[in-house]
Design a protein around this motif. Structure first.
Motif: not given
Length: 230
Positions: A135-156
Motif C-alpha cells: 500500500v505504501r508503494g501505491m500511496l507514493a505513486l499517487g503522491n508523485h502524480y498529484a504533485n503539481r510542481f512535478n510539471k513533466t509527470e503531473f497527472d491527476i
C-alpha cells in the motif's frame, strides 16, 4: 572368569553404542529454518542492546537469503540503528532483496533513491512494490502524480488510480487524498464529484479518521442520501 567378565562388559558397550547410534537424530534443519532461527536470535540480541551479536546473526540469516534479515540490515545501516550509519551499505542490502521480489525492500530502495533525485529508478521500484500489493508503494505513486510542481509527470488521473488502489486497501491517507481531489470544484473541475467524495469520506470515517468526520460535517454531506458505492 576375568576374561568372561571383560567379554561381557565389551558386549554391553557395543550394544549401548548401537543403541546410541539408533537414537542419533536423522533430521537436519533446512537453510530456511536456520535463517529464521538466526533472525530471531538477531532480534533477541537487538532487544538486549547487544548490537554486535545482533548484526552477526542478522548477517548469518541474510547469507541464507532471508529477505526479512536482508531488509533489517538495510534499514539498520541506512538509519544507523544497531550499527554505524552507512547509507551505501543500506542501499546495497535494500537492492539485494528488492531483486528477490520483496515488496518491502522494493519500496524502501525506491523511496530512498527517489529522495536522492533518481526519480525514474525510484518510481520503477516503488511501482514494483505497488504491483506486489504494498500500500505504501501505491500511496507514493499517487503522491508523485498529484504533485503539481512535478510539471513533466503531473497527472491527476494517474494519481486517482493509485490512490484508489490504496484506498480500497483501507489506507486512510490515500482515502483523504481522494476526498480532496473530488471536492476541488475549481482546482480540478473535471474531477469534481460529490458522489465519489461522499463515498470515500464515509469510508474514511468508518476507518476512524477524524479528518473524514470534519469533512463530512463541513460539507454537510448528511443532507443528501449516502452513497455506499459507485
Amino acid at each position: 572368569m576375568i576374561k568372561f567378565i571383560f567379554g561381557f562388559i565389551f558386549i554391553i558397550l557395543i550394544f549401548t553404542g548401537c543403541e546410541e547410534e539408533k537414537k542419533a537424530p536423522l533430521y537436519k534443519k533446512s537453510s530456511t529454518q536456520l535463517a529464521i532461527e538466526y533472525l530471531e536470535k538477531g532480534r533477541f540480541y537487538e532487544d538486549k542492546n547487544q548490537n554486535r551479536k545482533a548484526m552477526e546473526y542478522f548477517k548469518k540469516s541474510a547469507d541464507l537469503n532471508n529477505t526479512t534479515a536482508i531488509y533489517t540490515l538495510g534499514y539498520n545501516y541506512f538509519n544507523g540503528k544497531t550499527t554505524l550509519k552507512d547509507e551505501t551499505k543500506g542501499l546495497k542490502y535494500y537492492l539485494k532483496c528488492a531483486k528477490m521480489d520483496d515488496k518491502y525492500c522494493q519500496y524502501a530502495y525506491g523511496r530512498e533513491i527517489y529522495i536522492k533525485n533518481n526519480i525514474s529508478q525510484g518510481l520503477m521500484w516503488m511501482k514494483k512494490s505497488a504491483d506486489n500489493g504494498y500500500v505504501r508503494g501505491m500511496l507514493a505513486l499517487g503522491n508523485h502524480y498529484a504533485n503539481r510542481f512535478n510539471k513533466t509527470e503531473f497527472d491527476i488521473s494517474k494519481a486517482i488510480l493509485w490512490y484508489e488502489k490504496a484506498g480500497y486497501k483501507n489506507n486512510v491517507k490515500a482515502i483523504m487524498k481522494l476526498v480532496d481531489i473530488y471536492l476541488q470544484k475549481y482546482l480540478y473541475p473535471q474531477y469534481y464529484d460529490m458522489k465519489k467524495a461522499k463515498y470515500w469520506t464515509q469510508k474514511g470515517y468508518n476507518l476512524g479518521s477524524k479528518e473524514a468526520e470534519k469533512k463530512w460535517n463541513r460539507h454537510r454531506m448528511w443532507e443528501k442520501w449516502i452513497i455506499l458505492k459507485y
